[in-house]
Design an enzyme around this catalytic site. Structure first.
Site, PDB file in Angstrom:
ATOM      1  CE  LYS A   1      31.553  77.253 -13.779  1.00  0.00           C
ATOM      2  NZ  LYS A   1      31.618  78.712 -13.718  1.00  0.00           N
TER       3      LYS A   1
ATOM      4  CG  ASP B   1      25.099  76.548 -12.337  1.00  0.00           C
ATOM      5  OD1 ASP B   1      24.784  77.578 -11.708  1.00  0.00           O
ATOM      6  OD2 ASP B   1      25.577  76.568 -13.490  1.00  0.00           O
TER       7      ASP B   1
ATOM      8  CG  ASP C   1      31.673  79.165 -17.083  1.00  0.00           C
ATOM      9  OD1 ASP C   1      30.717  78.439 -16.722  1.00  0.00           O
ATOM     10  OD2 ASP C   1      32.583  79.544 -16.312  1.00  0.00           O
TER      11      ASP C   1
ATOM     12  NE  ARG D   1      25.120  85.305 -19.033  1.00  0.00           N
ATOM     13  CZ  ARG D   1      26.007  86.215 -18.610  1.00  0.00           C
ATOM     14  NH1 ARG D   1      26.265  87.291 -19.327  1.00  0.00           N
ATOM     15  NH2 ARG D   1      26.634  86.042 -17.464  1.00  0.00           N
TER      16      ARG D   1
END
Ligand code: BES
Ligand code: MN
Ligand code: ZN
Length: 505
Positions: free
Chosen positions: A280, A291, A350, A354
């Site tokens: 990022k 996060d 990134d 998931r």
């Protein structure tokens, strides 16, 4: 944590450092809200004029502080704005979220006071619960890392006395007990989110989760990297392999004994998301200690469910990993084998949330729960779609999505239903594996939801909450929401568990 106690004493005589009243802005200007009558009498009927003279209008969350000059037991009266008065002919009840926010605003404005009286509208159990929750939620500070600046940041209010004619009412007392339990869970989630990522690697996060669970009398299982390898949790391991601090999978179980329904909660626990090799930009990393907000929420929620003794079985799953770039990090184009065998081509490291959730969803599905709800700071696209304060709800079942929406609304959390458009699924078809971890560039939040759907067991009802924005408040505090970790989704999850316990789902 602060406390709220109920009292049916007269507000004006209360010996506290500050007394909070409500004011509304009706069509004819500022009006006192119920609860303030006795204070107005002590002010010889001049309360409205005084608040107005100090600039008060009654608009939502406005705070006006008045010296009482001996007229009341409290040296300061604080008028907090409630906006327009409720429009109803009979018994007017105040919107619960309006009361929650007003009480939270007052609590923040009074930080540094030991004892505060709350003379806000509190004639129904719903109003009492809302005022108690809002005050407790607003009385939060994260100061573990303040040393030289500690004195500049005041302690939250220590004790609130909530004034109500229903102080002896059993339902009212129960509502206040519930507020303490609920808010202490929210504070736990906030503390975990606020902890610097250097001090919260997966192993430490797992320890903190275990401690919280054991304090609530729950049983915990933690899979370390060896156990994860043995069982084939390729998603969690793949994301975690770039960090010197290995990943974990935490399972916390609450069994009511009587409960027939089983609710599985799954929360994303990326302790820091640098993006991995798909690094990022530095400005996008500023929030990334948050996060793990989804994991914090499910851990906190299951402790509250246990303390409330709800008649439902709950299993919370928290996959934890640190997403870092390094010589051992996974590469874009690597293929991971998710728990249970499905393969994923990692096109972008990134899109890591998931991957760890896929493992946990497959594992959670093995127990055939009646419902699975996952919570994750999953996509930047959530912020694009709904802004920083509204979470998204996706689901493979219309009734469940509606039920989550209703639970959120009742709990006072902003969430909105979102679709899972079938045509977007094909954009994740991989040229080498079963699925890729990226798809269409538009509708990124929905693409992520569709990815997760592929890992939910056949025939199981599942909802997905994307709390990317709401988990962390990067702006100044507002209402009962502090800067930093917010504890987003905790109240909704507990409410949902209550609904399941009541047989509504
Ligand atoms: N943790 C981020 C999502 C996020 C962004 C949370 C901003 C809070 C604020 C997530 O892991 C991520 O990086 N998602 C990518 C996915 C993309 C690479 C497909 C995103 O949203 O950009
Ligand atoms: Mn990411
Ligand atoms: Zn992430």
């Amino acid at each position: 944590m602060s406390t709220v106690s109920l009292s049916n004493a007269k507000p004006a005589g209360l010996k506290v450092e500050a007394l909070v009243i409500g004011v509304t802005n009706g069509p004819k200007g500022l009006v006192l809200a119920p609860g303030a009558e006795d204070v107005d009498k002590a002010f010889k009927g001049r309360l409205v004029a005084t608040v107005q003279a100090l600039g008060g209008t009654g608009k939502k969350n406005e705070v006006v502080k008045l010296p009482s000059l001996g007229a009341t037991g409290a040296p300061v009266v604080v008028a907090v704005g409630l906006g327009p008065a409720p429009q109803s002919k009979g018994e007017a009840t105040y919107d619960e979220e309006t009361l929650r926010r007003a009480a939270g605003t007052a609590a923040r404005a009074l930080a540094g006071s030991a004892r505060v009286g709350l003379a806000l509208p509190a004639s129904t159990v719903g109003e009492i619960a809302a005022v108690a929750e809002g005050a407790l939620l607003g009385a939060y500070a994260y100061r573990s890392y303040r040393v030289a600046s500690k004195a500049d940041h005041k302690d939250p209010v220590d004790a609130f006395t909530l004034l109500t004619g229903s102080a002896r009412d059993r339902a009212a007392k129960k509502a206040v007990d519930r507020a303490h339990t609920l808010v202490s869970a929210v504070h736990l989630a906030r503390d975990l989110v606020n902890t610097p990522p250097s001090d919260l690697p997966p192993a430490v996060f797992a320890d903190e989760a275990s401690k919280a669970a054991k304090d609530a009398g729950l049983s915990v299982e933690v899979l370390d990297e060896k156990a994860l390898r043995k069982a084939g949790y390729g998603g969690i391991l793949g994301v975690g392999q770039g960090s010197s601090r290995p990943p974990r999978l935490v399972k916390i179980s609450y069994r009511s004994g009587r409960g027939k329904k089983h609710l599985a909660l799954v929360g994303k626990g990326i302790t820091f998301d640098s993006g991995g090799l798909s690094l990022k930009p530095s400005s996008a990393m500023e929030w990334m200690k948050a996060d793990m907000g989804g994991a914090a929420a499910v851990i906190a929620a299951v402790t509250a469910v246990a303390r409330l003794g709800l008649d439902v079985n709950v299993t919370a799953w928290a996959p934890m990993a640190e997403n870092m770039p390094s010589g051992t990090a996974q590469r874009p184009s690597d293929v991971l084998r998710i728990y249970g065998g499905k393969t994923v081509e990692v096109l972008n490291t990134d899109a890591e949330g998931r991957l760890i959730l896929a493992d946990a969803l497959v594992r959670a599905s093995e127990d055939s729960p009646d419902l699975i709800v996952d919570v994750a700071t999953l996509t930047g696209a959530q912020l694009v779609a709904l802004g920083s304060r509204t979470s998204a709800i996706m689901a493979n079942d219309d009734d469940l999505r509606t039920a989550v929406y209703e639970a959120a609304k009742g709990a006072g959390e902003q969430m909105w239903p979102m679709p899972l458009p079938e045509e977007l699924r094909a954009s994740m078809d991989s040229s080498v594996a079963d699925i890729a971890n990226m798809g269409d560039k538009y509708g990124g939040m929905l693409v992520a939801g569709l990815f997760l759907r592929d890992f939910v067991g056949e025939g199981l009802r599942w909802a997905h909450l994307d709390i990317a924005g709401p988990a962390f408040n990067d702006s100044p505090p507002h209402g009962y929401t502090p800067k930093g970790g917010t504890g987003a989704a905790v109240r909704t999850l507990v409410r949902l568990a209550e609904e399941v316990a009541a047989g509504a789902l």
